[in-house]
Design a protein around this motif. Structure first.
Motif, short mmCIF file in Angstrom:
data_model
loop_
_atom_site.label_atom_id
_atom_site.label_comp_id
_atom_site.label_asym_id
_atom_site.label_seq_id
_atom_site.Cartn_x
_atom_site.Cartn_y
_atom_site.Cartn_z
N THR A 141 0.87 -1.26 0.11
CA THR A 141 -0.04 0.01 0.15
C THR A 141 0.93 1.28 0.15
O THR A 141 1.96 1.57 0.78
N ARG A 142 0.53 2.10 -0.73
CA ARG A 142 1.44 3.29 -1.06
C ARG A 142 0.41 4.54 -0.42
O ARG A 142 -0.70 4.48 -0.48
N ARG B 140 2.35 8.74 -4.67
CA ARG B 140 2.07 8.43 -6.14
C ARG B 140 0.75 7.44 -6.24
O ARG B 140 0.91 6.33 -6.50
N VAL B 141 -0.23 8.02 -5.63
CA VAL B 141 -1.33 7.46 -5.66
C VAL B 141 -2.26 8.58 -6.46
O VAL B 141 -1.99 9.95 -6.25
N HIS C 190 -0.45 12.36 -5.98
CA HIS C 190 0.47 11.85 -7.17
C HIS C 190 1.67 12.33 -7.07
O HIS C 190 2.59 11.73 -7.96
N ILE D 89 -1.82 9.03 -12.02
CA ILE D 89 -0.54 9.35 -11.19
C ILE D 89 0.18 10.35 -12.10
O ILE D 89 1.07 10.79 -11.22
#
Length: 289
Positions: free
Chosen positions: A113-114, A117-118, A122, A181
């Motif tokens: 899970t990030r 950069r989602v 972004h 993103i």
């Protein structure tokens, strides 16, 4: 590395590319031997438990600001003779090193899970955001240039800095489509292990996604006009060294002073680079803006 005595005037086409795109890649500016030494020095610093200058953030990022004062391995980057002529041509001789930043970014495990950069975060940005807020996105000028050296694996999925070409002339923020993103037209520059990526403060950029299985290790050297405040902590011990050249002293923060410590006229501290630049361009047809 070679010395400034061996430097050549910048390639006019390189300058044209930078003016048009807001970034450029300079080829073969560091040696494989130095790159290996720098990667080892970076690893030693990251293993240290020191907190002064530590630069940590989300998703496991680690690093330091002010690394030229932490390990002599990085000091030659300040006045890299294969990079400095281009920087002076694009800014002026009246510049200094604002920051030397070591960045460690771990590889993202499959399925992890990030938080960056989602689509909701972004990561695309311009540097010197405070200056942009104060001056406005439509009037902010070119103030600084970063020189990005990558010390680790440069596979396509290594998370090298991404760039939006031409975005330095856009008056507004970039638009990232819903659910994406990256903005349309974003690229990962074609950069080799001995190259350096130059981009300016107005150029929109973001860290790529590192999924290569190894950490991404980079050094970002930021240069700007001498009337801009440095980002790094003061390092007065550097200016006290007897092995520095006058140009290195300027880049590392020598103020406008005479040799006896008295006040010199404003801009006098840029004399070393100005004199060198004039000599370098005796046969060149292009001078700095």
């Amino acid at each position: 590395m070679t010395t400034l005595d061996t430097a050549s005037p910048p390639d006019p086409e390189v300058l044209n590319v930078f003016e048009r795109e807001g970034f450029v890649v300079l080829r073969d500016v560091i040696s494989p031997e130095w790159r290996k030494q720098a990667a080892s020095a970076a690893t030693r610093l990251l293993a240290d438990d020191r907190t002064r200058g530590r630069d940590r953030s989300a998703d496991g990022k680690d690093g330091f600001r002010g690394i030229v004062a932490m390990d002599d391995t990085f000091l030659p980057l300040a006045a890299n003779p294969k990079v400095l002529p281009t920087l002076v041509a694009l800014l002026s001789p009246n510049l200094h090193l604002m920051s030397s930043n070591l960045i460690y970014m771990p590889s993202i495990p499959t399925g992890a899970t990030r938080t960056i950069r989602v689509p909701e975060r972004h990561g695309w940005h311009r540097d010197m955001s405070t200056a942009t807020r104060d001056l406005g996105t439509r009037t902010i000028p070119r103030l600084s240039i970063k020189a990005a050296y990558f010390l680790s694996d440069l596979a396509p999925d290594a998370g090298v800095t991404m760039i939006l070409p031409g975005s330095h002339t856009e008056p507004d923020s970039v638009t990232v489509p819903a659910g994406a993103i990256n903005p349309p037209g974003a690229i990962t520059p074609d950069i080799g292990p001995r190259d350096v990526l130059l981009f300016e403060n107005r150029t929109w950029h973001a860290g790529g996604l590192n999924t290569c299985g190894h950490p991404r290790l980079a050094v970002m050297m930021q240069y700007g006009y001498r009337w801009l405040a440095p980002v790094d902590d003061p390092a007065p011990q550097l200016l006290g060294r007897e092995d520095l050249t006058d140009i290195e002293r300027q880049l590392l923060g020598q103020p406008d002073r005479h040799s006896d410590g008295s006040i010199a006229h404003e801009g006098a501290g840029a004399t070393p680079l100005r004199t060198w630049w004039q000599h370098l361009n005796q046969t060149s047809t292009r001078s700095p803006r």
